[in-house]
Design an enzyme around this catalytic site. Structure first.
Site, PDB file in Angstrom:
ATOM      1  CG  HIS A 174      -1.804   1.189   1.334  1.00 34.87           C
ATOM      2  ND1 HIS A 174      -3.121   1.171   0.939  1.00 34.87           N
ATOM      3  CD2 HIS A 174      -1.570   2.448   1.787  1.00 34.87           C
ATOM      4  CE1 HIS A 174      -3.656   2.370   1.141  1.00 34.87           C
ATOM      5  NE2 HIS A 174      -2.733   3.162   1.660  1.00 34.87           N
ATOM      6  CD  GLU A 175       1.526   3.552   3.664  1.00 38.02           C
ATOM      7  OE1 GLU A 175       1.726   4.629   3.053  1.00 38.02           O
ATOM      8  OE2 GLU A 175       0.491   3.336   4.323  1.00 38.02           O
ATOM      9  CG  HIS A 228       0.490   6.337  -0.671  1.00 43.22           C
ATOM     10  ND1 HIS A 228      -0.516   7.156  -1.150  1.00 43.22           N
ATOM     11  CD2 HIS A 228      -0.081   5.590   0.310  1.00 43.22           C
ATOM     12  CE1 HIS A 228      -1.639   6.918  -0.487  1.00 43.22           C
ATOM     13  NE2 HIS A 228      -1.401   5.967   0.403  1.00 43.22           N
ATOM     14  CD  GLU A 271      -5.484   5.780   0.553  1.00 38.18           C
ATOM     15  OE1 GLU A 271      -5.385   4.649   1.086  1.00 38.18           O
ATOM     16  OE2 GLU A 271      -4.694   6.716   0.798  1.00 38.18           O
TER      17      GLU A 271
END
Length: 323
Positions: A270-271, A274, A300
């Site tokens: 997830h990170e 980003h 997001e």
């Protein structure tokens, strides 16, 4: 040509001012990253003061009346440019941010920054013992300060509108309510259909996996997905996040539960989503408002794309599970 010659010094002045402000903000971000990763608990009070100081200085420099005069002086030049050109976009975005920033006093920005730092420190301790009562007064003050922030922008339809606008320019409660209503109609039947099925056997995720092995796996996965470790790194924290100090230094964090592989694996992916977004920004935009994600919503979407569409796909597990 005459307009360009007259405008060039102003444009260079704008970029110089923005670069200095960006440096201050990057220094503050580095202090925050340290607080969330390696800083000893005893440094919390001083760190709050340090972050507040940098926040006030950066805010004061950005809201300097000279900045407003400079932006107005560039307006005629901006109007000669294609709307989506780099220079027109830089002037337009900076003006938008400036008009918003001048509504908020620097002292308030410093106070809010210091409160966030203190709240984080209290939350870390409260999280370990599941002590909501300890952090509740700080959350209540956060709400009070958030309301005060909104009051600096009178004329809103809903008190949350100015706060949403900071994260996603142009968005407001009425738009989001319509959007969520439409999503609910489509998503609820999908969720009901999924939950009606027999539970998936995910026992492979809930076995004992040593911390070092989990971290090695996350690094391997992220390298395969394209995260550039020459311009980034991964560390552990209590609540994973991505943070960047430049296009050449985009860092992510994760957390490990040795009895739940999904914690570290999906947090890292997830990170990393980003991080890939930030690493993909053109380097010549460095130090300007254009060198960042366009909105929290778009940001997001990138992290969720990698975590949920890629990381939870059959193809992903067919590739990585045998390894």
């Amino acid at each position: 040509m005459q307009t360009t010659e007259k405008t060039q010094p102003k444009l260079l002045n704008l970029k110089k001012r923005l670069s200095e402000i960006n440096d201050l903000e990057a220094a503050a971000s580095l202090l925050y990253w340290d607080q969330a990763t390696y800083m000893p608990p005893g440094g919390a009070a001083a760190r709050g003061r340090q972050l507040a100081t940098l926040q006030k200085i950066a805010h004061s420099k950005f809201t300097d009346p000279a900045m407003g005069e400079l932006l107005e002086g560039l307006r005629p030049y901006e109007e000669t440019l294609p709307y989506f050109s780099d220079e027109a976009s830089l002037i337009r975005c900076t003006r938008k941010n400036y008009h918003r920033a001048v509504q908020v006093p620097a002292e308030f920005m410093g106070e809010f920054s210091e409160h966030r730092t203190e709240t984080y420190s209290v939350w870390v301790k409260a999280r370990a013992t599941n002590d909501f009562a300890a952090v509740r007064p700080y959350l209540e003050k956060t709400l009070d300060l958030s309301r005060e922030m909104a009051y600096f922008f009178p004329g809103y339809e809903h008190i949350a509108d100015p706060l949403i606008d900071f994260a996603d320019y142009g968005m407001k409660v009425s738009i989001l309510r319509t959007l969520f209503s439409q999503l609910r109609e489509e998503l609820v039947p999908i969720v009901e259909a999924i939950t009606a099925q027999s539970p998936t056997d995910n026992n492979c995720l809930h076995q004992r996996y040593p911390e070092e092995e989990q971290l090695d796996l996350t690094l391997k996965v992220m390298k395969q997905m394209g995260y550039d470790f020459e311009r980034g790194r991964q560390d552990q924290t209590h609540h994973p996040f991505m943070i960047n100090f430049s296009t050449g230094d985009v860092r992510i964090t994760t957390r490990v539960d040795e009895d739940d592989l999904s914690q570290a694996l999906f947090s890292s992916i997830h990170e990393m989503g980003h991080g890939l977004y930030e690493q993909g920004i053109r380097r010549d935009l460095e130090g300007t408002p254009l060198a960042c994600g366009t909105s929290s919503g778009v940001h997001e979407s990138q992290s969720r794309l990698w975590e949920n569409i890629v990381g939870r796909s059959r193809g992903f597990w067919k590739f990585f599970y045998p390894q």
